[in-house]
Design a protein around this motif. Sequence first.
Motif, PDB file in Angstrom:
ATOM      1  N   LYS A 157      -5.253  -3.514  -3.919  1.00 23.60           N
ATOM      2  CA  LYS A 157      -5.288  -2.390  -2.975  1.00 23.60           C
ATOM      3  C   LYS A 157      -6.678  -2.229  -2.370  1.00 23.60           C
ATOM      4  O   LYS A 157      -6.822  -1.978  -1.166  1.00 23.60           O
ATOM      5  N   ARG A 158      -7.718  -2.410  -3.186  1.00 26.94           N
ATOM      6  CA  ARG A 158      -9.097  -2.321  -2.678  1.00 26.94           C
ATOM      7  C   ARG A 158      -9.391  -3.484  -1.720  1.00 26.94           C
ATOM      8  O   ARG A 158     -10.069  -3.310  -0.715  1.00 26.94           O
ATOM      9  N   CYS A 159      -8.856  -4.670  -2.034  1.00 25.67           N
ATOM     10  CA  CYS A 159      -9.066  -5.831  -1.152  1.00 25.67           C
ATOM     11  C   CYS A 159      -8.414  -5.617   0.207  1.00 25.67           C
ATOM     12  O   CYS A 159      -8.874  -6.170   1.215  1.00 25.67           O
ATOM     13  N   LEU A 160      -7.339  -4.822   0.247  1.00 26.31           N
ATOM     14  CA  LEU A 160      -6.572  -4.619   1.473  1.00 26.31           C
ATOM     15  C   LEU A 160      -6.991  -3.386   2.263  1.00 26.31           C
ATOM     16  O   LEU A 160      -6.297  -2.983   3.205  1.00 26.31           O
ATOM     17  N   ASN A 161      -8.116  -2.792   1.893  1.00 31.35           N
ATOM     18  CA  ASN A 161      -8.607  -1.632   2.636  1.00 31.35           C
ATOM     19  C   ASN A 161      -8.793  -2.009   4.111  1.00 31.35           C
ATOM     20  O   ASN A 161      -9.348  -3.067   4.425  1.00 31.35           O
ATOM     21  N   LEU A 162      -8.313  -1.175   5.009  1.00 25.71           N
ATOM     22  CA  LEU A 162      -8.398  -1.489   6.439  1.00 25.71           C
ATOM     23  C   LEU A 162      -9.837  -1.551   6.928  1.00 25.71           C
ATOM     24  O   LEU A 162     -10.138  -2.213   7.930  1.00 25.71           O
ATOM     25  N   ASN A 163     -10.729  -0.869   6.223  1.00 29.46           N
ATOM     26  CA  ASN A 163     -12.152  -0.898   6.554  1.00 29.46           C
ATOM     27  C   ASN A 163     -12.846  -1.900   5.628  1.00 29.46           C
ATOM     28  O   ASN A 163     -12.954  -1.683   4.425  1.00 29.46           O
TER      29      ASN A 163
ATOM     30  N   ILE B 294       0.842  -1.204   0.000  1.00 29.33           N
ATOM     31  CA  ILE B 294       0.000   0.000   0.000  1.00 29.33           C
ATOM     32  C   ILE B 294       0.873   1.249   0.000  1.00 29.33           C
ATOM     33  O   ILE B 294       0.606   2.221  -0.729  1.00 29.33           O
ATOM     34  N   MET B 295       1.938   1.234   0.778  1.00 31.34           N
ATOM     35  CA  MET B 295       2.859   2.363   0.852  1.00 31.34           C
ATOM     36  C   MET B 295       3.490   2.639  -0.523  1.00 31.34           C
ATOM     37  O   MET B 295       3.552   3.792  -0.970  1.00 31.34           O
TER      38      MET B 295
ATOM     39  N   ARG C 166     -15.780  -2.603   5.039  1.00 29.72           N
ATOM     40  CA  ARG C 166     -16.950  -2.100   4.318  1.00 29.72           C
ATOM     41  C   ARG C 166     -16.600  -1.657   2.904  1.00 29.72           C
ATOM     42  O   ARG C 166     -17.420  -1.743   1.990  1.00 29.72           O
ATOM     43  N   TYR C 167     -15.364  -1.183   2.725  1.00 28.69           N
ATOM     44  CA  TYR C 167     -14.965  -0.632   1.429  1.00 28.69           C
ATOM     45  C   TYR C 167     -14.217  -1.645   0.555  1.00 28.69           C
ATOM     46  O   TYR C 167     -13.759  -1.294  -0.533  1.00 28.69           O
ATOM     47  N   ARG C 168     -14.105  -2.867   1.026  1.00 28.57           N
ATOM     48  CA  ARG C 168     -13.518  -3.913   0.182  1.00 28.57           C
ATOM     49  C   ARG C 168     -14.586  -4.470  -0.748  1.00 28.57           C
ATOM     50  O   ARG C 168     -15.764  -4.537  -0.382  1.00 28.57           O
ATOM     51  N   PRO C 169     -14.207  -4.923  -1.945  1.00 29.05           N
ATOM     52  CA  PRO C 169     -15.188  -5.564  -2.831  1.00 29.05           C
ATOM     53  C   PRO C 169     -15.566  -6.937  -2.280  1.00 29.05           C
ATOM     54  O   PRO C 169     -14.824  -7.517  -1.476  1.00 29.05           O
ATOM     55  N   ILE C 170     -16.704  -7.464  -2.694  1.00 25.62           N
ATOM     56  CA  ILE C 170     -17.048  -8.847  -2.349  1.00 25.62           C
ATOM     57  C   ILE C 170     -16.306  -9.767  -3.319  1.00 25.62           C
ATOM     58  O   ILE C 170     -15.842  -9.331  -4.375  1.00 25.62           O
ATOM     59  N   MET C 171     -16.179 -11.041  -2.974  1.00 17.43           N
ATOM     60  CA  MET C 171     -15.389 -11.958  -3.796  1.00 17.43           C
ATOM     61  C   MET C 171     -15.964 -12.119  -5.198  1.00 17.43           C
ATOM     62  O   MET C 171     -15.211 -12.321  -6.150  1.00 17.43           O
TER      63      MET C 171
END
Length: 304
Positions: free
Chosen positions: A233-239, A200-201, A241-246
């Motif tokens: 990067k979207r899968c690794l969102n700390l929240n 992410i960094m 709720r904001y990750r996509p479903i599989m």
Amino acid sequence: MLTDGKIVAVKKSKIVDEEKLTEFINDVNILSQINHRNVVKLLGCCLETQVPHLVYEFIPNGTLSEYIHDQNEEFLFTWEMRLRIATEIAGALSYLHSATPIPIYHRDIKSSNILLDEKFRAKLADFGTSKSVAIDQTHVATMVDGTFGYLDPEYFQTSQYTDKSDVYSFGVVIVELLTGQKPTCLKRSKEGRSLATYFIMCMEENRLFDIIDPQILKEGKNEQMLEVANLAKRCLNLNGRYRPIMKEVATELEAIQKSIKTVSDQQNFEEVESVRTEIAEAWNVSNTIGSNPSTSIDIASLFD
């Protein structure tokens, strides 16, 4: 080997342990509900011995982790293979989450739990800690369990495992495929010992191609790699709720895979057309020369 000559894999506990017995029974319960080409098949079990035995289809080519982290010059682990494996596992997880009678959370997704068969097709394995959940449930509350480096930080804080926790772990696997690096590494700076954090960094600093595995970087598929990296990067969102479903992850990976195939098919078509044009032009020249009896030429050498 069975009496009919079929090779199988037998899994048994090294010690008599009630916790391990529970995991074995859970493996049977979960796998008996699953029928998917990218999930390892349970062929049978024996619970009457001192320690239980589970019999699986034999997957001959080892784990994905070995091919990512123990690369050798004799086997080229290409970008196309990596993308296909990611797509297959995403499809299997999408099936577990949304296509089985009762949703199933794997809870231990990592590259060492992904096996490769004789054609290097991916097979998701090890369902000892998996959980079935009621359709109206949003999570399962458990003691924190899993593998460090793949563990969803949100689950670690709340002890509530959701389908998005599987998504996070799968995101780490995608980053492994992209970078060839291990999920945890003490050699990286303190802030980047976790591969997910380091990735992410680098994405935020626009340094993605500095950490891509050199073996696939030279293939020049930068556009597709960037698409996959943005998905990871979207899968690794700390929240969560904001990750996509599989299901969304699987659909996006399939689209990227098809785009590569379309480009490859177009290139092959153009190469064939180029050869056809060259042959046609050579044939026209040979006909022109052949019509003039005063001219002599070796037609075979012309076509060569």
